[in-house]
Structure formats: structure tokens, C-alpha cells
Enzyme design. Structure first.
Site, PDB file in Angstrom:
ATOM      1  N   VAL A  93      34.726  30.287  65.938  1.00  0.00           N
ATOM      2  CA  VAL A  93      36.178  30.258  65.752  1.00  0.00           C
ATOM      3  C   VAL A  93      36.751  29.477  66.931  1.00  0.00           C
ATOM      4  CG1 VAL A  93      38.262  31.641  65.395  1.00  0.00           C
ATOM      5  CG2 VAL A  93      36.034  32.541  64.677  1.00  0.00           C
ATOM      6  N   THR A  98      48.105  27.983  66.530  1.00  0.00           N
ATOM      7  CA  THR A  98      48.816  29.154  66.005  1.00  0.00           C
ATOM      8  C   THR A  98      48.098  30.426  66.434  1.00  0.00           C
ATOM      9  OG1 THR A  98      47.552  29.327  63.957  1.00  0.00           O
ATOM     10  CG2 THR A  98      49.430  27.797  63.946  1.00  0.00           C
ATOM     11  N   HIS A 100      46.601  32.448  64.674  1.00  0.00           N
ATOM     12  CA  HIS A 100      45.521  32.740  63.733  1.00  0.00           C
ATOM     13  C   HIS A 100      44.205  33.040  64.456  1.00  0.00           C
ATOM     14  CE1 HIS A 100      43.443  32.568  59.879  1.00  0.00           C
ATOM     15  NE2 HIS A 100      42.556  31.740  60.415  1.00  0.00           N
TER      16      HIS A 100
END
Length: 165
Positions: A93, A98, A100
Site C-alpha cells: 500500500v 488522500t 485512503h
């Protein structure tokens, strides 16, 4: 930051060299596939060296789906010959612009933690949480070791732990 090389026993296979046919399953994501392929390659190098068996590889769309897939793998294989003794979860990841990133990282971390306290086998956290792609390569054979290999070693050591009880 601590380096895996700072522990003399962390990367040793000596403890698990005599284990017979340890069974490992792998759940991995489609996102950041070049990074994931290298995690898998490192993992397979160690499993081969330790004469362990990969009883299945399962691909999911993203890191958020990893905990569900790990539980499904365990529950559908439990009691069968191909039931893994450990599951390794691989993902990468990379922070974007953002929030997120924080939500996904928190969810996958909590999900794997929950699995480790509810399943009878360990789920190894091989999800890289990164600010940049460059950080991934530093952790896949660069200055921070190879996290795919380290995840396989952790899985084997946890299988050894369970077998010793």
C-alpha cells in the site's frame, strides 16, 4: 529504523531446518504487481530452501480484501490434507494524496491481528505500508533486507512454535 540484520537469529533458518513439509498458503494482492511478484519470489526461495510446501496461492484485488481471503482459505481447507499451517499475506500500500492510505492500512492490520487471535494458525503480515515505491525496493533486496524472505522465515518459525506445543 531497526534493520532485520541487527538481530543475529531473526533471519536464521537453523531452528526450522529439520521441520518436515511445513505447509504454507499465500494470499496476495493485484495492486502493485511488480512489488508483489518480488515478495512472492523471495518467499518461494525460502520455502524451497526449507523444503516447505506452498499449498496454495490466492490473489485478491487489494489489501482491504486480505483478511477475508485468509479466513476463507483457512476455513475451506481446515481438516483437509492441504490445510496450511500458516498463511502469509502479501500486499503493498503506497501513500497517495488522500486519507485512503490510512484507512486501508488500519483495516488490513486490524484484520490480520484479529485472525491471529481467532484462527488456530498464524497469519504473517507481509503487507508493505510505504510512502513511495522506492521504499518497497529498499525492502525487497535493498538496504532493509527482503521482506518476502523474512515473511517466509516468520511463517516457518511460527509453524515450528505450534508444532512444539
Amino acid at each position: 529504523m531497526a534493520l532485520s540484520s541487527e538481530s543475529s537469529t531473526l533471519l536464521s533458518l537453523e531452528q526450522v531446518a529439520q521441520m518436515k513439509e511445513a505447509k504454507v498458503a499465500i494470499v496476495y494482492t493485484e495492486w502493485n504487481d511488480a512489488i508483489i511478484r518480488e515478495q512472492l519470489a523471495g518467499c518461494h526461495r525460502i520455502l524451497k530452501q526449507a523444503h516447505a510446501i506452498c499449498v496454495g496461492e490466492y490473489c485478491v484485488p487489494g489489501a482491504f480484501e486480505i483478511p477475508f481471503a485468509c479466513r476463507q482459505v483457512y476455513e475451506t481447507k481446515a481438516g483437509r490434507e492441504e490445510c496450511p499451517e500458516a498463511i502469509i499475506a502479501f500486499g503493498a500500500v503506497i501513500r497517495g494524496g488522500t486519507p485512503h492510505f490510512e484507512y486501508v492500512c488500519k483495516a488490513v492490520t486490524e484484520g490480520i491481528t484479529l485472525l491471529n487471535t481467532s484462527l488456530n494458525i498464524p497469519v504473517i503480515f507481509g503487507v508493505l505500508t510505504l510512502d513511495t515505491e522506492q521504499q518497497a525496493w529498499e525492502r525487497l533486496g535493498g538496504i532493509h533486507g527482503h521482506k518476502g524472505e523474512e515473511a517466509a522465515i516468520a511463517a516457518l518459525k511460527m509453524i515450528h512454535f505450534n508444532r512444539s506445543l
